[in-house]
Design an enzyme around this catalytic site. Structure first.
Site, PDB file in Angstrom:
ATOM      1  N   TYR A  77       8.446  13.597  -8.698  1.00 43.34           N
ATOM      2  CA  TYR A  77       7.055  13.677  -9.268  1.00 43.34           C
ATOM      3  C   TYR A  77       6.185  14.196  -8.124  1.00 43.34           C
ATOM      4  O   TYR A  77       6.697  14.322  -7.015  1.00 43.34           O
ATOM      5  CB  TYR A  77       6.866  12.138  -9.778  1.00 43.34           C
ATOM      6  CG  TYR A  77       6.688  11.370  -8.366  1.00 43.34           C
ATOM      7  CD1 TYR A  77       5.517  10.990  -7.794  1.00 43.34           C
ATOM      8  CD2 TYR A  77       7.866  10.556  -8.102  1.00 43.34           C
ATOM      9  CE1 TYR A  77       5.447  10.300  -6.438  1.00 43.34           C
ATOM     10  CE2 TYR A  77       7.957   9.756  -6.806  1.00 43.34           C
ATOM     11  CZ  TYR A  77       6.816   9.925  -5.978  1.00 43.34           C
ATOM     12  OH  TYR A  77       6.635   8.906  -4.934  1.00 43.34           O
ATOM     13  N   PHE A  87      -1.537  12.986  -3.179  1.00 49.25           N
ATOM     14  CA  PHE A  87      -1.538  11.743  -2.496  1.00 49.25           C
ATOM     15  C   PHE A  87       0.225  11.459  -2.241  1.00 49.25           C
ATOM     16  O   PHE A  87       0.449  10.468  -1.500  1.00 49.25           O
ATOM     17  CB  PHE A  87      -2.281  10.812  -3.016  1.00 49.25           C
ATOM     18  CG  PHE A  87      -2.010  10.261  -4.615  1.00 49.25           C
ATOM     19  CD1 PHE A  87      -1.029   9.737  -4.642  1.00 49.25           C
ATOM     20  CD2 PHE A  87      -2.874  10.951  -5.415  1.00 49.25           C
ATOM     21  CE1 PHE A  87      -0.663   9.400  -6.152  1.00 49.25           C
ATOM     22  CE2 PHE A  87      -2.585  10.653  -6.765  1.00 49.25           C
ATOM     23  CZ  PHE A  87      -1.420  10.047  -7.245  1.00 49.25           C
ATOM     24  N   ASP A  88       1.074  11.881  -3.164  1.00 46.04           N
ATOM     25  CA  ASP A  88       2.419  11.563  -2.968  1.00 46.04           C
ATOM     26  C   ASP A  88       3.315  12.614  -3.605  1.00 46.04           C
ATOM     27  O   ASP A  88       2.985  13.325  -4.654  1.00 46.04           O
ATOM     28  CB  ASP A  88       2.731  10.072  -3.750  1.00 46.04           C
ATOM     29  CG  ASP A  88       4.080   9.615  -3.209  1.00 46.04           C
ATOM     30  OD1 ASP A  88       4.624  10.217  -2.399  1.00 46.04           O
ATOM     31  OD2 ASP A  88       4.241   8.546  -3.931  1.00 46.04           O
ATOM     32  N   ILE A 105       3.430   1.952 -12.597  1.00 42.90           N
ATOM     33  CA  ILE A 105       2.047   1.840 -13.182  1.00 42.90           C
ATOM     34  C   ILE A 105       2.174   1.882 -14.622  1.00 42.90           C
ATOM     35  O   ILE A 105       2.978   2.465 -15.240  1.00 42.90           O
ATOM     36  CB  ILE A 105       0.817   2.824 -12.704  1.00 42.90           C
ATOM     37  CG1 ILE A 105       1.357   4.310 -12.763  1.00 42.90           C
ATOM     38  CG2 ILE A 105       0.764   2.457 -11.238  1.00 42.90           C
ATOM     39  CD1 ILE A 105       0.180   5.103 -12.356  1.00 42.90           C
ATOM     40  N   TYR A 131      -4.396   2.173 -11.376  1.00 40.92           N
ATOM     41  CA  TYR A 131      -4.468   1.003 -10.314  1.00 40.92           C
ATOM     42  C   TYR A 131      -5.989   0.230 -10.696  1.00 40.92           C
ATOM     43  O   TYR A 131      -6.221  -0.374  -9.965  1.00 40.92           O
ATOM     44  CB  TYR A 131      -4.588   1.590  -8.736  1.00 40.92           C
ATOM     45  CG  TYR A 131      -3.220   2.080  -8.506  1.00 40.92           C
ATOM     46  CD1 TYR A 131      -2.157   1.239  -8.197  1.00 40.92           C
ATOM     47  CD2 TYR A 131      -2.955   3.421  -8.567  1.00 40.92           C
ATOM     48  CE1 TYR A 131      -1.021   1.722  -7.877  1.00 40.92           C
ATOM     49  CE2 TYR A 131      -1.838   3.917  -8.319  1.00 40.92           C
ATOM     50  CZ  TYR A 131      -0.622   3.004  -7.769  1.00 40.92           C
ATOM     51  OH  TYR A 131       0.549   3.289  -7.504  1.00 40.92           O
ATOM     52  N   PHE A 148      -0.287  13.337 -12.557  1.00 42.15           N
ATOM     53  CA  PHE A 148       1.185  13.526 -12.182  1.00 42.15           C
ATOM     54  C   PHE A 148       1.819  14.714 -12.833  1.00 42.15           C
ATOM     55  O   PHE A 148       1.726  14.750 -13.865  1.00 42.15           O
ATOM     56  CB  PHE A 148       1.904  12.108 -12.412  1.00 42.15           C
ATOM     57  CG  PHE A 148       1.358  11.032 -11.496  1.00 42.15           C
ATOM     58  CD1 PHE A 148       1.974  10.805 -10.363  1.00 42.15           C
ATOM     59  CD2 PHE A 148       0.406  10.167 -11.795  1.00 42.15           C
ATOM     60  CE1 PHE A 148       1.536   9.733  -9.508  1.00 42.15           C
ATOM     61  CE2 PHE A 148       0.209   9.217 -11.260  1.00 42.15           C
ATOM     62  CZ  PHE A 148       0.727   8.829 -10.074  1.00 42.15           C
TER      63      PHE A 148
END
Length: 166
Positions: A77, A87-88, A105, A131, A148
């Site tokens: 991902y 961010f990731d 999530i 979130y 994502f």
């Protein structure tokens, strides 16, 4: 019989307790709401009843397993904010991550149970399925819509079905 004053005091106390202990999930911020509205118009974007948006980037093979809510899955991902800031990313780390749909999530939980092995989707997740009113890490702020790219590589646990020919 209780007096009107003690009843009013009870109601005020109840409201106060609820305000403290009942979580409020913040909806997506204004920029996120605008992004969701525009994204929904793109070719191939599907919006579910919950507000999750997804677009199929790659279809997995016929016979690919679909996970149950608790099936561990190997996934690659990449997560970004709506401005494209990453961010990731498991791709950046060079190693897929393993988790079950019930360990992530809400937007991922829903999407993963719709996907089959080999599928690669773009997910656009409203804040209330991500979130909510919490900031996470240095990049994700309360109310952020998240984007994502999610690739379901392998379902390592029980299957909820397999992909069939249309």
């Amino acid at each position: 019989m209780p007096s009107a004053t003690s009843f009013s005091l009870f109601v005020c106390l109840l409201i106060f307790v609820c305000a403290i202990f009942v979580p409020v999930v913040m909806s997506s911020d204004a920029a996120g709401q605008a992004y969701l509205a525009e994204n929904a118009k793109r070719d191939g974007v599907v919006t579910t009843a919950s507000g999750l948006q997804y677009r199929v980037l790659q279809d997995g093979p016929i016979g690919g397993k679909r996970p149950t809510v608790s099936s561990p899955c190997s996934c690659h991902y990449r997560g970004t904010l709506i401005n494209g800031q990453e961010f990731d990313s498991s791709y950046s780390r060079g190693k897929p991550a393993t988790f079950a749909p019930n360990q992530v999530i809400k937007g991922w939980t829903e999407a993963m149970q719709l996907m089959h092995e080999g599928d690669k989707w773009e997910l656009t997740i409203p804040s209330e399925l991500a979130y909510g009113d919490r900031s996470v890490g240095q990049h994700i702020k309360a109310g952020n819509v998240l984007v994502f790219e999610l690739e379901l590589l392998e379902v390592k646990g029980p299957s909820a079905g397999v992909k069939e020919e249309l």
